[in-house]
Design a protein around this motif. Structure first.
Motif, PDB file in Angstrom:
ATOM      1  N   ASN A  53      23.839  10.314  47.418  1.00 43.24           N
ATOM      2  CA  ASN A  53      22.794  10.249  46.385  1.00 43.24           C
ATOM      3  C   ASN A  53      21.902   9.016  46.526  1.00 43.24           C
ATOM      4  N   GLY A  54      21.479   8.758  47.751  1.00 41.17           N
ATOM      5  CA  GLY A  54      20.508   7.702  47.979  1.00 41.17           C
ATOM      6  C   GLY A  54      21.066   6.300  48.095  1.00 41.17           C
ATOM      7  N   ARG A  55      22.362   6.131  47.935  1.00 41.20           N
ATOM      8  CA  ARG A  55      22.944   4.792  48.047  1.00 41.20           C
ATOM      9  C   ARG A  55      22.947   4.306  49.491  1.00 41.20           C
ATOM     10  N   ASN A  56      23.007   3.009  49.664  1.00 37.58           N
ATOM     11  CA  ASN A  56      23.156   2.414  50.981  1.00 37.58           C
ATOM     12  C   ASN A  56      24.563   2.679  51.497  1.00 37.58           C
ATOM     13  N   VAL A  57      24.673   3.249  52.675  1.00 38.03           N
ATOM     14  CA  VAL A  57      25.979   3.542  53.262  1.00 38.03           C
ATOM     15  C   VAL A  57      26.359   2.413  54.215  1.00 38.03           C
ATOM     16  N   VAL A  58      27.373   1.670  53.840  1.00 40.31           N
ATOM     17  CA  VAL A  58      27.849   0.545  54.648  1.00 40.31           C
ATOM     18  C   VAL A  58      28.404   1.037  55.975  1.00 40.31           C
ATOM     19  N   ALA A  59      29.132   2.163  55.932  1.00 46.54           N
ATOM     20  CA  ALA A  59      29.698   2.740  57.149  1.00 46.54           C
ATOM     21  C   ALA A  59      30.188   4.148  56.873  1.00 46.54           C
ATOM     22  N   VAL A  60      30.136   4.964  57.913  1.00 43.16           N
ATOM     23  CA  VAL A  60      30.837   6.244  57.933  1.00 43.16           C
ATOM     24  C   VAL A  60      32.115   5.991  58.724  1.00 43.16           C
ATOM     25  N   VAL A  61      33.233   5.953  58.038  1.00 47.91           N
ATOM     26  CA  VAL A  61      34.505   5.574  58.646  1.00 47.91           C
ATOM     27  C   VAL A  61      35.302   6.830  58.983  1.00 47.91           C
ATOM     28  N   CYS A  62      35.687   6.969  60.239  1.00 48.19           N
ATOM     29  CA  CYS A  62      36.535   8.084  60.662  1.00 48.19           C
ATOM     30  C   CYS A  62      37.971   7.575  60.761  1.00 48.19           C
ATOM     31  N   THR A  63      38.856   8.140  59.953  1.00 54.69           N
ATOM     32  CA  THR A  63      40.245   7.680  59.966  1.00 54.69           C
ATOM     33  C   THR A  63      40.943   8.003  61.276  1.00 54.69           C
ATOM     34  N   HIS A  64      40.482   9.054  61.959  1.00 50.62           N
ATOM     35  CA  HIS A  64      40.974   9.380  63.301  1.00 50.62           C
ATOM     36  C   HIS A  64      40.008  10.365  63.933  1.00 50.62           C
ATOM     37  N   GLY A  65      40.288  10.743  65.191  1.00 55.18           N
ATOM     38  CA  GLY A  65      39.295  11.461  65.975  1.00 55.18           C
ATOM     39  C   GLY A  65      39.408  12.964  66.016  1.00 55.18           C
ATOM     40  N   HIS A  66      40.322  13.569  65.259  1.00 49.86           N
ATOM     41  CA  HIS A  66      40.393  15.028  65.259  1.00 49.86           C
ATOM     42  C   HIS A  66      39.086  15.631  64.766  1.00 49.86           C
ATOM     43  N   ASN A  67      38.747  16.787  65.317  1.00 52.61           N
ATOM     44  CA  ASN A  67      37.402  17.322  65.089  1.00 52.61           C
ATOM     45  C   ASN A  67      37.084  17.515  63.610  1.00 52.61           C
ATOM     46  N   ASP A  68      38.084  17.870  62.799  1.00 53.66           N
ATOM     47  CA  ASP A  68      37.791  18.143  61.386  1.00 53.66           C
ATOM     48  C   ASP A  68      37.493  16.873  60.597  1.00 53.66           C
ATOM     49  N   HIS A  69      37.744  15.712  61.190  1.00 55.63           N
ATOM     50  CA  HIS A  69      37.433  14.448  60.515  1.00 55.63           C
ATOM     51  C   HIS A  69      36.176  13.779  61.056  1.00 55.63           C
ATOM     52  N   LEU A 122      44.172  -0.793  58.912  1.00 55.10           N
ATOM     53  CA  LEU A 122      45.555  -0.864  59.368  1.00 55.10           C
ATOM     54  C   LEU A 122      45.732   0.176  60.469  1.00 55.10           C
ATOM     55  N   HIS A 123      45.889  -0.273  61.695  1.00 51.10           N
ATOM     56  CA  HIS A 123      46.067   0.670  62.798  1.00 51.10           C
ATOM     57  C   HIS A 123      47.444   1.311  62.673  1.00 51.10           C
ATOM     58  N   THR A 124      47.464   2.631  62.497  1.00 51.98           N
ATOM     59  CA  THR A 124      48.714   3.355  62.238  1.00 51.98           C
ATOM     60  C   THR A 124      48.835   4.540  63.188  1.00 51.98           C
ATOM     61  N   PRO A 125      49.061   4.299  64.474  1.00 51.62           N
ATOM     62  CA  PRO A 125      49.131   5.406  65.433  1.00 51.62           C
ATOM     63  C   PRO A 125      50.322   6.316  65.169  1.00 51.62           C
ATOM     64  N   GLY A 126      50.226   7.508  65.719  1.00 50.85           N
ATOM     65  CA  GLY A 126      51.298   8.485  65.584  1.00 50.85           C
ATOM     66  C   GLY A 126      50.738   9.886  65.451  1.00 50.85           C
ATOM     67  N   HIS A 127      49.990  10.122  64.375  1.00 43.56           N
ATOM     68  CA  HIS A 127      49.291  11.403  64.251  1.00 43.56           C
ATOM     69  C   HIS A 127      48.259  11.526  65.373  1.00 43.56           C
ATOM     70  N   SER A 128      47.664  10.416  65.693  1.00 49.04           N
ATOM     71  CA  SER A 128      46.813  10.276  66.877  1.00 49.04           C
ATOM     72  C   SER A 128      46.899   8.825  67.312  1.00 49.04           C
ATOM     73  N   PRO A 129      46.516   8.513  68.559  1.00 48.44           N
ATOM     74  CA  PRO A 129      46.654   7.127  69.034  1.00 48.44           C
ATOM     75  C   PRO A 129      45.821   6.126  68.245  1.00 48.44           C
ATOM     76  N   GLY A 130      44.681   6.577  67.722  1.00 49.01           N
ATOM     77  CA  GLY A 130      43.777   5.661  67.041  1.00 49.01           C
ATOM     78  C   GLY A 130      43.701   5.852  65.546  1.00 49.01           C
ATOM     79  N   SER A 131      44.698   6.479  64.962  1.00 46.67           N
ATOM     80  CA  SER A 131      44.682   6.652  63.503  1.00 46.67           C
ATOM     81  C   SER A 131      44.650   5.302  62.799  1.00 46.67           C
ATOM     82  N   VAL A 132      43.816   5.208  61.787  1.00 40.90           N
ATOM     83  CA  VAL A 132      43.675   3.977  61.005  1.00 40.90           C
ATOM     84  C   VAL A 132      43.699   4.332  59.520  1.00 40.90           C
ATOM     85  N   CYS A 133      44.517   3.612  58.760  1.00 45.59           N
ATOM     86  CA  CYS A 133      44.480   3.683  57.304  1.00 45.59           C
ATOM     87  C   CYS A 133      43.695   2.477  56.800  1.00 45.59           C
TER      88      CYS A 133
END
Length: 208
Positions: A53-69, A122-133
């Motif tokens: 809604n027009g706000r400034n977006v600081v970042a689009v953060v992807c928690t991991h690289g699976h296509n649905d995210h 917080l780098h939390t690998p397992g579901h994928s190598p680069g998963s981050v919480c």
């Protein structure tokens, strides 16, 4: 205005290892009336842009690289004039969806500030190598992607995932957060660290 957490759900498919599954994804917007961080770029850009809604977006953060995210991450980054963040451990997964687009790499401990609150990677690998919480002590919240759900750890039965690794991430990272911390998941309902981590040894014995 104090920073708040907004939820948006979009629907599409998760595709990996030659399979395709219908999924509903949670997209979390964290911020105030001026600035916002978008967690995950699932399926469709239009509803996410509408929620911003027009706000400034600081970042689009992807928690991991699976296509649905990451489905529309480059599109969102361009439309919202925002960097797209992902851990480089998931570059191989990212390239499956976006072979010709780049992202800004995330390292463990990176912090973002939005609406007066801090978000820490917080780098939390397992579901994928680069998963981050992403943990916010100010909001008593962690955005877990697919690392931890209401009911246990994320799936580890497909390529680039590992059950023992995700258990290590849960014990070493998420399990050390305050038990009242609310877990905002990539799919399904929220939970808390206190509701999930007491079941850790059950997860160890049954596998996932």
């Amino acid at each position: 205005m104090t920073a708040s957490i907004e939820r948006l759900v979009t629907s599409g498919t998760f595709e990996l290892d030659g399979g395709s599954w219908d999924v509903d994804n949670n997209i979390w917007l964290v911020g105030d009336d001026t600035d916002v961080v978008v967690f995950d770029a699932a399926h469709s850009a239009a509803p996410i842009i509408e929620a911003v809604n027009g706000r400034n977006v600081v970042a689009v953060v992807c928690t991991h690289g699976h296509n649905d995210h990451v489905t529309v991450a480059p599109e969102l980054g361009k439309a919202l004039d925002a960097p797209v963040l992902l851990h480089p451990g998931d570059d191989v997964l990212w390239r499956m969806t976006h072979p010709d687009n780049d992202f800004r790499p995330v390292e463990d401990g990176l912090t973002l500030t939005v609406g007066g609150v801090e978000l820490r990677a917080l780098h939390t690998p397992g579901h994928s190598p680069g998963s981050v919480c992403w943990y916010s002590p100010d909001l008593t919240a962690v955005f877990s992607g697919d690392t931890l759900f209401n009911g246990g750890p994320g799936a580890t039965g497909r390529s680039y995932s590992d059950f023992d690794t995700i258990l290590g991430s849960l014990s070493d990272k998420l399990g050390k957060l305050p038990y009242e911390t609310v877990v905002y998941t990539g799919h399904g309902d929220t939970t808390t660290i206190g509701d999930e981590m007491p079941h850790y040894y059950e997860w160890m014995t049954r596998g996932h």
